[in-house]
Design an enzyme around this catalytic site. Structure first.
Site, PDB file in Angstrom:
ATOM      1  N   ASP A 129     -10.121  -8.185   2.257  1.00  0.00           N
ATOM      2  CA  ASP A 129     -10.557  -6.968   3.224  1.00  0.00           C
ATOM      3  C   ASP A 129     -11.899  -6.975   3.662  1.00  0.00           C
ATOM      4  OD1 ASP A 129      -8.162  -5.750   3.912  1.00  0.00           O
ATOM      5  OD2 ASP A 129      -8.391  -4.186   1.984  1.00  0.00           O
ATOM      6  N   THR A 185       0.977  -1.353  -0.015  1.00  0.00           N
ATOM      7  CA  THR A 185       0.012   0.035  -0.006  1.00  0.00           C
ATOM      8  C   THR A 185       0.978   1.198  -0.062  1.00  0.00           C
ATOM      9  OG1 THR A 185      -1.671  -1.236   1.175  1.00  0.00           O
ATOM     10  CG2 THR A 185      -1.952   1.152   1.173  1.00  0.00           C
TER      11      THR A 185
HETATM   12  O1  DON Z   1      -7.498  -1.125   2.641  1.00  0.00           O
HETATM   13  C1  DON Z   1      -7.167  -1.878   3.675  1.00  0.00           C
HETATM   14  O2  DON Z   1      -7.388  -1.603   4.826  1.00  0.00           O
HETATM   15  C2  DON Z   1      -5.590  -2.549   3.175  1.00  0.00           C
HETATM   16  N1  DON Z   1      -5.983  -3.097   1.853  1.00  0.00           N
HETATM   17  C3  DON Z   1      -4.744  -1.869   3.342  1.00  0.00           C
HETATM   18  C4  DON Z   1      -3.616  -2.639   3.196  1.00  0.00           C
HETATM   19  C5  DON Z   1      -2.004  -1.811   3.663  1.00  0.00           C
HETATM   20  O3  DON Z   1      -2.169  -0.860   4.164  1.00  0.00           O
HETATM   21  C6  DON Z   1      -1.086  -2.947   3.737  1.00  0.00           C
HETATM   22  N2  DON Z   1       0.044  -2.244   4.025  1.00  0.00           N
HETATM   23  N3  DON Z   1       0.954  -2.458   4.875  1.00  0.00           N
END
Ligand code: DON
Length: 586
Positions: free
Chosen positions: A441, A399
């Site tokens: 998610d 991310t």
């Molecule tokens: O939207 C979310 O909560 C996740 N897909 C975010 C993933 C994320 O930040 C991974 N980072 N380390």
């Protein structure tokens, strides 16, 4: 003239004039060996981390997780672009430069504040395809099919990144699309030097990659290594088709055709119709008064609302004398605020079009008071429930976040993702696109933890067209006068809201400077597992022996904060020193 300000301008200009695609910055991970590498000067005198990760300017700053993404933003700024053009250029660029973190087959959120025009919250996150329903991921007896939401073609949602960037740029940008996509095309076609974090991601996921992906991320049938040149020609061509056809490329263009071809082998899980139906959602950001500022943040399915609850609860507890003083009191206030916020997230969080989320209640002072009463009872009576002993699931780095602020207060805060490292770790032939694995998610079944150990309820179950709950919480803080004060956000899965909380706490309440506030060791609690996670450096301030009612684990907080603040006529940007990025500007 500020020393760092001057030298960083010099660097930006040099980068722009020679058209280079690799930066040998201050870390070895950026040193490049490829034959067409350019020699880039080091920032003179940049001997410690602060010099690399903090930048002071007067006109504009961008803080991102790759120097070339920040540079792409500055390149279009110099062409007369505005903060939204900077956002678009940096977003397309970061999709090329951090393909293990985000990409054109991903999704994201952006909060845009243009003081003379208005404020917007854009949701361009992935949606469940028409065929996406919870039962698809469950065995007949209702048990979860291991890893079906996490790996492979069925773990991907319908992507929104391209449509999101294009819509925002079309509404508020000044430059032609070709200008804002140009740097990304260059980085994809001419290549850039693989840095440590990317090399690690490639080697870690190599065995899961499909052959198309191994060709791009391999040399001589082995994972590409740090310092080698990464070329992404198919991705460059996809970007060129976006220049030519704009949003239509992701409605019924060649890219959609190639994705449909790919899915013909996977039960047509994502179809051309899913692409046609994709809509970016635009709304007002949530606005709430916290810690002397107005916080503008993403509405659900982001976790912005829970960030606000956390901040309100902290303030309410601070006003009560019954809480212990000193470090232990601070730990209780912060932990209990986080626990309530993540409990709400687990129980209520989901797509507001499918489930009722009592946003006004969660934002209200009355709610903060009621919840604080409960916590106070526990503190005063000393009757803490025993912490439960669940284990935490392994987590990954991915991310990305970009913060942008100019001297007029125009600001963009955007977090973008493919979820896990390289998402589904599958590339669609002929496109250079890597599928996200954002279906994870969703809460595949109530109480079953996802990649980040987060649990959810039916509110976040999988349904066609639905958007999964997200921890991403891009935010902008305004002073009471309406002037933009801080632009902030982070990647880091479940630790995103707490990283923003920690940074704002250190900056606004403890009055540390922004670099210290971003770098300061962090405190994290996410309801389940019932445990406080503390950065090891604060072990002495908060030993387990003084917190017998908590289970404490000393472990590095993963989230990387990208923040910019305005102090008088100076703009100060910080890219988290845990990461690979730099802030740049003028
Ligand atoms: O939207 C979310 O909560 C996740 N897909 C975010 C993933 C994320 O930040 C991974 N980072 N380390």
């Amino acid at each position: 003239m500020n020393f760092k300000f001057g030298t960083r301008i010099l660097l930006v200009l040099l980068l722009s004039f020679n058209g280079c695609e690799s930066i040998s910055f201050l870390q070895n991970s950026f040193q490049s060996k490829p034959t067409n590498a350019f020699v880039i000067p080091q920032i003179e005198g940049a001997s410690d981390k602060r010099d690399r990760y903090e930048f002071t300017g007067k006109e504009i700053i961008i803080a991102s997780d790759h120097p070339l993404a920040s540079q792409a933003g500055m390149e279009v700024w110099k062409q007369g672009g505005n903060v939204v053009d900077v956002f678009a250029a940096a977003s397309f660029a970061i999709s090329v430069l951090r393909p293990h973190s985000t990409g054109l087959f991903g999704g994201g959120f952006a909060v845009v504040y243009l003081p003379s025009k208005g404020k917007w919250a854009y949701d361009f996150r992935e949606r469940s395809p028409k065929k996406g329903v919870s039962s698809f991921y469950l065995n007949e007896d209702g048990t979860v099919i291991p890893e079906k939401t996490l790996k492979g073609a069925y773990s991907a949602g319908v992507p929104g990144t391209v449509q999101g960037i294009l819509q925002i740029q079309k509404q508020h940008g000044k430059l032609p699309l070709s200008s804002v996509i140009a740097p990304a095309i260059r980085y994809a076609r001419n290549g850039f030097s693989v840095y440590g974090d990317l090399a690690f991601a490639v080697s870690k996921t190599w065995s899961q990659m499909n052959p198309t992906m191994q060709i791009v991320f391999g040399i001589d049938n082995r994972p590409i290594r740090e310092g080698e040149l990464l070329l992404q020609e198919d991705l460059a061509k996809t970007l060129e088709r976006i220049v030519e056809n704009a949003e239509k490329e992701f409605v019924d263009g060649k890219t959609v055709q190639l994705v449909s071809d790919y899915y013909s082998e996977f039960q047509e899980f994502i179809t051309a119709e899913d692409f046609k139906n994709y809509q970016v959602k635009v709304s007002e950001p949530l606005a709430s008064n916290v810690w002397g500022h107005t916080l503008l943040t993403m509405p659900p399915p982001s976790s912005g609302v829970h960030l606000v609850t956390m901040m309100h609860l902290y303030s309410e507890m601070q006003n009560r004398n019954s809480f212990p003083k000193g470090d232990v009191g601070e730990m209780i206030r912060i932990t209990e605020a986080m626990r309530v916020a993540y409990r709400d997230r687990a129980e209520l969080g989901g797509d507001p079009l499918f489930t009722n989320i009592p946003v006004s209640k969660l934002l209200s002072q009355t709610y903060a008071k009621e919840e604080t009463n409960e916590i106070e009872r526990k503190v005063v009576s000393g009757s803490w429930p025993s912490p439960s002993d669940e284990t935490k699931k392994p987590e990954s780095y991915n991310t990305t976040h970009i913060s942008i602020l100019d001297k007029e207060g125009n600001a963009v805060s955007t977090t973008q993702s493919v979820n896990g490292i390289f998402g589904a770790v599958q590339m669609v032939k002929g496109t250079g696109l890597i599928l996200n694995n954002t279906m994870d998610d969703f809460a595949v079944a109530p109480g079953v933890p996802n990649l980040y150990g987060l649990v959810g309820s039916k509110a976040n179950s999988i349904e066609p067209g639905k958007t999964p709950l997200s921890s991403m919480s891009p935010s902008i803080l305004l002073e009471p006068s309406g002037k933009t004060k801080i632009v902030i956000g982070a990647p880091g899965g479940s630790q995103i809201p707490t990283s923003i909380f920690n940074t704002l706490y250190r900056y606004l309440i403890q009055k540390r400077d922004l670099y210290e506030s971003v770098s300061y060791p962090r405190i994290h609690h996410q309801f389940r597992p019932d445990r406080i996670f503390l950065d090891p450096e604060i072990k002495d301030s908060y030993p387990q022996s003084e917190l017998p009612f908590y289970q404490v684990q000393y472990i590095r907080h993963r989230a990387k904060v990208f923040a910019i603040t305005r102090e008088g006529d100076r703009l100060i940007g910080v890219s988290d020193p845990k990461g690979e990025g730099v802030p740049l500007g003028f």
